[in-house]
Design a protein around this motif. Structure first.
Motif, short mmCIF file in Angstrom:
data_model
loop_
_atom_site.label_atom_id
_atom_site.label_comp_id
_atom_site.label_asym_id
_atom_site.label_seq_id
_atom_site.Cartn_x
_atom_site.Cartn_y
_atom_site.Cartn_z
N VAL A 42 42.90 45.47 40.82
CA VAL A 42 41.99 44.89 40.72
C VAL A 42 40.74 44.84 42.08
CG1 VAL A 42 41.94 43.73 38.77
CG2 VAL A 42 42.63 42.50 40.29
N LEU B 225 46.12 42.14 39.88
CA LEU B 225 46.05 40.63 38.36
C LEU B 225 47.32 40.54 37.32
CD1 LEU B 225 44.52 38.52 37.03
CD2 LEU B 225 43.69 40.30 35.07
N ARG C 21 41.91 41.82 30.52
CA ARG C 21 42.72 42.62 30.28
C ARG C 21 44.07 42.04 29.13
NH1 ARG C 21 40.48 43.07 35.57
NH2 ARG C 21 39.74 45.38 35.45
N GLN D 156 34.31 37.46 37.68
CA GLN D 156 35.14 36.98 36.40
C GLN D 156 35.76 38.21 36.63
OE1 GLN D 156 33.87 34.04 34.84
NE2 GLN D 156 35.22 34.31 33.26
N LEU D 157 37.30 38.48 35.93
CA LEU D 157 37.31 39.36 35.60
C LEU D 157 37.54 39.75 34.48
CD1 LEU D 157 40.48 39.69 38.40
CD2 LEU D 157 38.85 40.90 38.68
N LYS D 158 37.40 41.08 33.60
CA LYS D 158 36.91 41.65 32.11
C LYS D 158 38.70 41.16 31.34
CE LYS D 158 38.25 46.36 32.46
NZ LYS D 158 37.55 47.30 33.08
N GLU E 114 36.59 46.01 41.61
CA GLU E 114 36.44 45.24 40.30
C GLU E 114 36.23 43.99 41.36
OE1 GLU E 114 37.76 44.04 36.83
OE2 GLU E 114 36.43 42.59 36.33
N ILE E 115 37.09 43.65 42.57
CA ILE E 115 36.86 42.04 43.07
C ILE E 115 35.93 43.00 43.93
CG2 ILE E 115 37.91 40.56 45.18
CD1 ILE E 115 40.12 40.44 42.82
N SER F 98 39.53 36.42 29.96
CA SER F 98 38.75 37.51 30.72
C SER F 98 39.31 35.63 31.77
CB SER F 98 36.91 36.90 30.95
OG SER F 98 36.65 37.00 32.22
#
Lengths: 142, 142, 142
Positions: free
Chosen positions: B20, B121, B13, B9-11, B23-24, B130
């Motif tokens: 990213v 992303l 933006r 799940q990407l926060k 984060e990944i 998200s």
């Protein structure tokens, strides 16, 4: 481990963007036994392509066709490769802007597509005929 | 052989192009034991996308946003699919021009990215929220 | 199951679209024993890219170069990232519009390309030098 190649044939379609998820899945019963894996779809042509996009509203596909015709215009004075007609060179460019292949995760026997994702055949020729795909299925059974 | 699916799940933006990679990777400790393999990242949306590009200068990402807005303008008179706002149909087109999936080689427990390559992303909606990805890791352990 | 990583080096080429199928295959004797599989080609750069397209008429590649220069113009007033020259930011954008990776099915020791499909190296810099690729071969032997 499972490795399978299948050749798929998509029925001829007019120029435009077409939702083909169901036509493809109907030819791939081999997905069912896989717990985890990837489906690789590969189109063996240079004037049609594959992409994933919105699967509900048909006007999305019409807007795709309109946009790609503006972005890659049929203007023979721009191109040297014109022997096969004014739609040919734009078809080559569109097919590289989109893609000749898709990889989609397989999860518990089904494609792990998002709710709104469907597979598009992007037919860039006026009269492209039937299109041939190679499906490669690989993964692990349950 | 290893086959793993993980949901990432990407926060949320704002609209634009975002680096990213970290984060990944923070969500993928499973890469570590693999000697050779591939990471497949798949975004389950049709208005955001993934691409690889320059990982150092933030103005590159700003120039991407500027270019894509010129190339796929928010001009409702061009589109029929406009119910979800002027940024919606351009978001669908941008996401197919870029891509919904990336495959990156895994080598000795790390992604074999070039020195300047990072994962973007590409958020094409003004308020996309998200974003959900499926990561498929497959390969061979040491 | 076979999993192989090889690093390929492509010789320097001028800006433009170049057919490199033979140069790549000459460096991949490992394809031969595979009955079924996938070749993943990955370019470790952000200003050159890979695509599949027409393998016969050289004017197709010239028309690609012309189209991409119109679609992503070298106009420094449009960009903030300009320190590395007017061809740099357009090169980044072109490389994401095309792609940094290709996956091609392997069937009985050969790439299952369509009759007219060839691998293009898309060199977007004026002086990009030699380009480095990671080839990942995975599949099943006969």
């Amino acid at each position: 481990m499972t490795w399978i190649h299948t050749q798929l044939q998509l029925k001829p379609r007019p120029r435009g963007f077409h939702l083909v998820t169901d036509e493809i899945l109907a030819q791939l019963p081999e997905l069912k036994p896989l717990r985890v894996g990837l489906l690789h779809l590969f189109i063996q042509h240079t004037s049609a392509s594959l992409t994933l996009n919105e699967n509900a509203d048909p006007t999305v596909r019409e807007d795709f066709e309109g946009h790609f015709n503006r972005m890659v215009p049929e203007n023979p004075s721009r191109y040297r490769h014109t022997d096969e007609g004014p739609d040919d060179m734009p078809a080559h460019i569109k097919s590289s802007l989109l893609d000749s292949a898709l990889s989609i995760p397989i999860h518990n026997g089904r494609l792990a597509l998002g709710t709104w994702q469907g597979i598009y055949l992007c037919e860039h020729r006026n009269d492209g005929g039937s299109r041939r795909l190679i499906a490669t299925i690989h993964g692990e059974k349950t």
